[in-house]
Design a protein around this motif. Structure first.
Motif, short mmCIF file in Angstrom:
data_model
loop_
_atom_site.label_atom_id
_atom_site.label_comp_id
_atom_site.label_asym_id
_atom_site.label_seq_id
_atom_site.Cartn_x
_atom_site.Cartn_y
_atom_site.Cartn_z
N UNK A 29 0.97 -1.55 0.13
CA UNK A 29 -0.25 0.19 0.15
C UNK A 29 0.91 1.19 0.05
N UNK A 30 2.03 1.19 0.52
CA UNK A 30 3.14 2.32 0.66
C UNK A 30 3.65 2.83 -0.78
N UNK A 31 3.33 1.91 -2.01
CA UNK A 31 3.61 2.38 -3.22
C UNK A 31 2.60 2.17 -4.34
N UNK A 32 1.40 1.71 -3.88
CA UNK A 32 0.25 1.81 -4.79
C UNK A 32 -0.86 2.33 -4.09
N UNK A 33 -0.38 3.72 -3.78
CA UNK A 33 -1.29 4.53 -3.18
C UNK A 33 -2.65 4.70 -3.99
N UNK A 34 -2.45 5.16 -4.97
CA UNK A 34 -3.82 5.34 -5.93
C UNK A 34 -4.70 4.03 -5.86
N UNK A 35 -4.16 3.17 -6.26
CA UNK A 35 -4.82 1.83 -6.25
C UNK A 35 -5.60 1.41 -4.98
N UNK A 83 0.12 3.59 7.83
CA UNK A 83 0.59 2.80 6.50
C UNK A 83 -0.86 3.27 5.75
N UNK A 84 -0.63 3.46 4.27
CA UNK A 84 -1.68 4.02 3.28
C UNK A 84 -2.85 2.92 3.79
N UNK A 85 -2.51 1.63 3.71
CA UNK A 85 -3.71 0.64 3.91
C UNK A 85 -4.40 0.91 5.50
N UNK A 86 -3.96 1.13 6.26
CA UNK A 86 -4.49 1.47 7.68
C UNK A 86 -5.10 3.00 7.40
N UNK A 87 -4.62 3.83 6.80
CA UNK A 87 -5.52 5.21 6.44
C UNK A 87 -6.89 4.99 5.68
N UNK A 88 -6.63 4.10 4.84
CA UNK A 88 -8.01 3.55 4.03
C UNK A 88 -8.91 2.87 4.71
N UNK A 89 -8.49 2.06 5.58
CA UNK A 89 -9.39 1.23 6.57
C UNK A 89 -10.04 2.44 7.63
N UNK A 90 -9.41 3.25 8.09
CA UNK A 90 -9.76 4.23 9.03
C UNK A 90 -10.99 5.16 8.20
N UNK A 91 -10.72 5.42 7.09
CA UNK A 91 -11.81 6.42 6.19
C UNK A 91 -12.97 5.41 6.00
N UNK A 92 -12.58 4.18 5.69
CA UNK A 92 -13.66 3.29 5.31
C UNK A 92 -14.63 3.38 6.61
N UNK A 93 -14.04 3.20 7.70
CA UNK A 93 -15.03 3.32 9.04
C UNK A 93 -15.94 4.34 9.17
N UNK A 94 -14.99 5.48 8.95
CA UNK A 94 -15.76 6.68 9.13
C UNK A 94 -16.83 6.85 8.23
N UNK A 95 -16.53 6.49 6.90
CA UNK A 95 -17.60 6.71 5.86
C UNK A 95 -18.88 5.75 6.40
N UNK A 96 -18.64 4.74 6.59
CA UNK A 96 -19.71 3.65 6.67
C UNK A 96 -20.59 4.19 8.07
#
Length: 376
Positions: free
Chosen positions: A91-97, A185-198
């Motif tokens: 996730x640290x180098x496939x940020x957009x994906x 990590x970017x992965x961790x950030x995306x999971x936090x945002x997922x939580x907040x959105x849901x």
């Protein structure tokens, strides 16, 4: 009840699908059969997919496409949203994906729930312990501390334990749901945002939502070819191919390993509980196991005379320790993991020895991280 499982052909999803079918649910799976997980010819060769083929209503589709959501959501009562990219290092180098699949994919689901006709009453999100970053620590003089990322200079000197700004070594504590969220990590950030959105959107349209912050899920049936996730698969491939193990840091970094059956049970408890709404739960065992201990246990069960080398290498974005405080899930969901680490590893290795275990493309993943400056 009709259940939609996104990512339902994956490790957790396929096991969950079969368990729900046993309990009498109607299951629809939305999955894009990602080659990294399922291989280059997934519809014919993926064991995970073959396990559910002909048993569920399967839709090959992508969570980033609204048209696929519209197709999958018809006549469904609940959504179990597992679909995500999950490799912390990758996730640290496939940020957009990662952002596209994890964040935008979740946003598209919620956009459909708000703007289209449906009968969804509950959404269960697979989140991650990665939202905590380095987690919760203690020092007798400082009390509870939530440290940020480790100091790069210290790690380059082989000092891997968590220290505060004054250089005091901190003791890891089990992380509870009220702990500070600071993913590294970017992965961790995306999971936090997922939580907040849901949590935000579902509550606004009267849909019950539960997020489950999973620790490291493993067990019989997991992908044995994905080099970006699953330390057990990587180690197993190396051991069974008579390769010595290369352990990052000093081997004392630790994780909370939860067996697949217990992870599936946590999801079903969340699905069937009608009293718990808009809550987040840690799902793990509450037991901390070092990577070195994991390596030694695998070596024992595979009965292979390989060497375990402590390399001192480390990955940017990796945490040092994390294990769950599961008291809230015990109280609210009656979640009590049944499979111990020793029993789980025995089950896992017994299953692996019956598989056609080829070489995993682990070195390729290491070279990618080295090229990006993420493996030191």
């Amino acid at each position: 009840m009709n259940i939609l499982i996104t990512g339902g052909a994956g490790f957790i999803g396929s096991n969950l699908s079969l368990r729900l079918l046993e309990k009498g649910y109607q299951v629809t799976v939305l999955d894009n059969l990602l080659p990294q997980v399922h291989g280059e010819n997934p519809e014919e060769e993926s064991p995970l997919f073959q396990n559910i083929l002909g048993k569920v209503n399967f839709i090959k589709g992508d969570v980033t496409k609204k048209s696929d959501w519209l197709k999958a959501i018809k006549q469904q009562d609940s959504i179990i949203h597992l679909a995500a990219l999950t490799g912390t290092g990758q996730s640290m180098y496939q940020i957009d994906k990662y952002t596209d699949v994890n964040v935008s994919g979740t946003a598209k689901m919620l956009d459909v729930l708000v703007n289209e006709n449906h009968q969804i009453k509950k959404v269960i999100l697979a989140s991650s312990r990665a939202v905590y970053g380095e987690g919760k620590y203690f020092h007798k003089d400082l009390g509870i501390v939530y440290p940020k990322s480790r100091n790069l200079e210290n790690m380059e000197k082989g000092e891997f334990e968590i220290k505060n700004e004054s250089g005091k070594t901190l003791k890891p504590l089990p992380t509870d749901e009220s702990s500070l969220l600071q993913p590294i990590s970017v992965y961790g950030i995306t999971k936090q945002i997922q939580e907040q959105l849901v949590m935000s959107v579902c509550s606004s349209v009267n849909i019950d939502a539960i997020a489950l912050r999973f620790q490291n899920v493993y067990g019989a049936g997991q992908s044995l070819q994905n080099p970006y996730t699953g330390i057990l698969s990587i180690f197993s491939s190396q051991i069974l191919n008579d390769e010595n193990l290369n352990i990052f840091e000093d081997g004392e970094e630790s994780r909370d390993f939860i067996y697949i059956d217990d992870a599936v049970e946590a999801i079903i408890l969340s699905l069937e509980n009608t009293d718990v709404k808009n809550k987040v739960f840690n799902i793990g065992t509450g037991v901390s196991t070092t990577v070195l201990e994991l390596a030694k246990t695998l070596k024992k069960y595979y009965n292979k005379d390989i060497e375990i080398n402590i390399s001192g290498q480390f990955r940017i974005g990796d945490i040092r320790h994390n294990f769950a405080d599961i008291s809230l899930a015990q109280e609210k969901l009656s979640f009590f993991p049944k499979v111990s680490f020793e029993e789980g590893i025995r089950k896992f290795t017994t299953w692996v020895l019956k598989q056609n275990m080829g070489k995993i493309k682990y070195n390729q993943s290491l070279h990618e991280m080295i090229e990006k400056g993420l493996l030191k």
